[in-house]
Design an enzyme around this catalytic site. Sequence first.
Site, PDB file in Angstrom:
ATOM      1  N   THR A   1       0.814  -1.110   0.076  1.00 28.66           N
ATOM      2  CA  THR A   1       0.110   0.041  -0.203  1.00 28.66           C
ATOM      3  C   THR A   1       0.954   1.425  -0.103  1.00 28.66           C
ATOM      4  O   THR A   1       1.950   1.047  -0.109  1.00 28.66           O
ATOM      5  CB  THR A   1      -0.804  -0.068   1.080  1.00 28.66           C
ATOM      6  OG1 THR A   1      -0.064   0.226   2.289  1.00 28.66           O
ATOM      7  CG2 THR A   1      -1.556  -1.399   1.308  1.00 28.66           C
ATOM      8  N   ARG A   2       0.244   2.573   0.172  1.00 23.69           N
ATOM      9  CA  ARG A   2       1.118   3.633   0.144  1.00 23.69           C
ATOM     10  C   ARG A   2       1.405   3.845   1.888  1.00 23.69           C
ATOM     11  O   ARG A   2       1.943   4.933   2.082  1.00 23.69           O
ATOM     12  CB  ARG A   2       0.340   4.744  -0.350  1.00 23.69           C
ATOM     13  CG  ARG A   2       0.182   4.871  -1.852  1.00 23.69           C
ATOM     14  CD  ARG A   2      -0.723   5.951  -2.291  1.00 23.69           C
ATOM     15  NE  ARG A   2      -0.644   7.136  -1.839  1.00 23.69           N
ATOM     16  CZ  ARG A   2      -1.514   7.754  -1.136  1.00 23.69           C
ATOM     17  NH1 ARG A   2      -2.815   7.263  -0.789  1.00 23.69           N
ATOM     18  NH2 ARG A   2      -1.503   8.967  -0.451  1.00 23.69           N
ATOM     19  N   LYS A   3       1.204   3.090   2.799  1.00 28.16           N
ATOM     20  CA  LYS A   3       1.633   2.993   3.940  1.00 28.16           C
ATOM     21  C   LYS A   3       3.102   2.770   4.068  1.00 28.16           C
ATOM     22  O   LYS A   3       3.615   1.702   4.581  1.00 28.16           O
ATOM     23  CB  LYS A   3       0.606   2.350   4.978  1.00 28.16           C
ATOM     24  CG  LYS A   3      -0.738   2.691   4.833  1.00 28.16           C
ATOM     25  CD  LYS A   3      -1.471   1.739   5.825  1.00 28.16           C
ATOM     26  CE  LYS A   3      -2.906   2.002   5.605  1.00 28.16           C
ATOM     27  NZ  LYS A   3      -3.890   0.983   6.364  1.00 28.16           N
ATOM     28  N   THR A   4       3.837   4.045   3.926  1.00 25.71           N
ATOM     29  CA  THR A   4       5.312   3.729   3.666  1.00 25.71           C
ATOM     30  C   THR A   4       5.893   4.781   4.619  1.00 25.71           C
ATOM     31  O   THR A   4       5.358   5.847   5.048  1.00 25.71           O
ATOM     32  CB  THR A   4       5.763   3.527   2.245  1.00 25.71           C
ATOM     33  OG1 THR A   4       5.504   4.887   1.649  1.00 25.71           O
ATOM     34  CG2 THR A   4       5.251   2.574   1.520  1.00 25.71           C
ATOM     35  N   HIS A  63       4.969  -1.764   7.103  1.00 25.50           N
ATOM     36  CA  HIS A  63       4.961  -1.086   8.480  1.00 25.50           C
ATOM     37  C   HIS A  63       4.879  -1.883   9.747  1.00 25.50           C
ATOM     38  O   HIS A  63       5.195  -1.598  10.785  1.00 25.50           O
ATOM     39  CB  HIS A  63       4.014  -0.129   8.688  1.00 25.50           C
ATOM     40  CG  HIS A  63       2.371  -0.358   8.646  1.00 25.50           C
ATOM     41  ND1 HIS A  63       1.922  -1.532   9.579  1.00 25.50           N
ATOM     42  CD2 HIS A  63       1.513  -0.359   7.627  1.00 25.50           C
ATOM     43  CE1 HIS A  63       0.616  -1.862   9.361  1.00 25.50           C
ATOM     44  NE2 HIS A  63       0.384  -0.919   8.164  1.00 25.50           N
TER      45      HIS A  63
END
Length: 275
Positions: free
Chosen positions: A129-132, A263
């Site tokens: 995802t874009r949870k970076t 994460h």
Amino acid sequence: MNPLFVKDSLKAFLLEDTYYSDITTDSICSNRPAKAIIRAKEDFVLAGSIFIEPLLKLMDEAFCVELFKHDGDSVRAGDAIAEVESTDRALLYIERTCLNILQRLSGIATKAYTFADILKPYKTRITDTRKTTPGFRFFEKYAVSVGGGKNHRMGLFDAVLIKDNHIKAAGGIKRAVELARRGVSFTTKIEVECSDIGEVEEAIASGVDIVMLDNMSLGQMKEVVSLFRGEVVFEASGNINEDNLRDIAEIGIDYISSGSIIHHACWVDINMKLE
């Protein structure tokens, strides 16, 4: 992989640590030839070794890197990953930045491999995802691909993903999709996040390419796939873990997206020792 982007990013990482100088190393070292071994201290899937050479090149043009292990390899505790020859000063300048990259990316690759391995018997694939980490997204997503995962969109610029707040802002799924179609190229895929069967039906009727089943129960996902199988690509997202991957895959979902492979990935233990 854009070498200019990689070089600029690595330079920024190194400058964050060294800023004006490394006052310890500059006081002690005198640019003598030196050799160091980078070694694994636990088992993991390696990622980030391709960045050792360009990182060291920022400090020393006359260097030598010999890789014993490559990205994607399974590494055992005690294995030598690389031998690096340069000056004592250059090696000590890049040591922590180099290890941070290797430890972080290898942890992500290992986590992604665990998820991907569970899904091997199924058509379903794991994606990120874009949870970076801000400033580190490219590297983290690279590690996911090394571990056998797929990359979702890199950012807001390369795919349309209409989420709940977009739907509220537009006044509904149909309107949001219509506006998106007007605003992007015909080559751009459009995905809509749906939380129930009614939203899925509206999204498919609006001609979307991908439907994200967001935080749906297994029962809801089964019903959706049985009703609309083959009409769009289905992605499951929300509360994904190693315990429910198989159950979701057995439904016939195409992709499972999980921020946790980045994460929630733990750093692995790697050291660098001068010989």
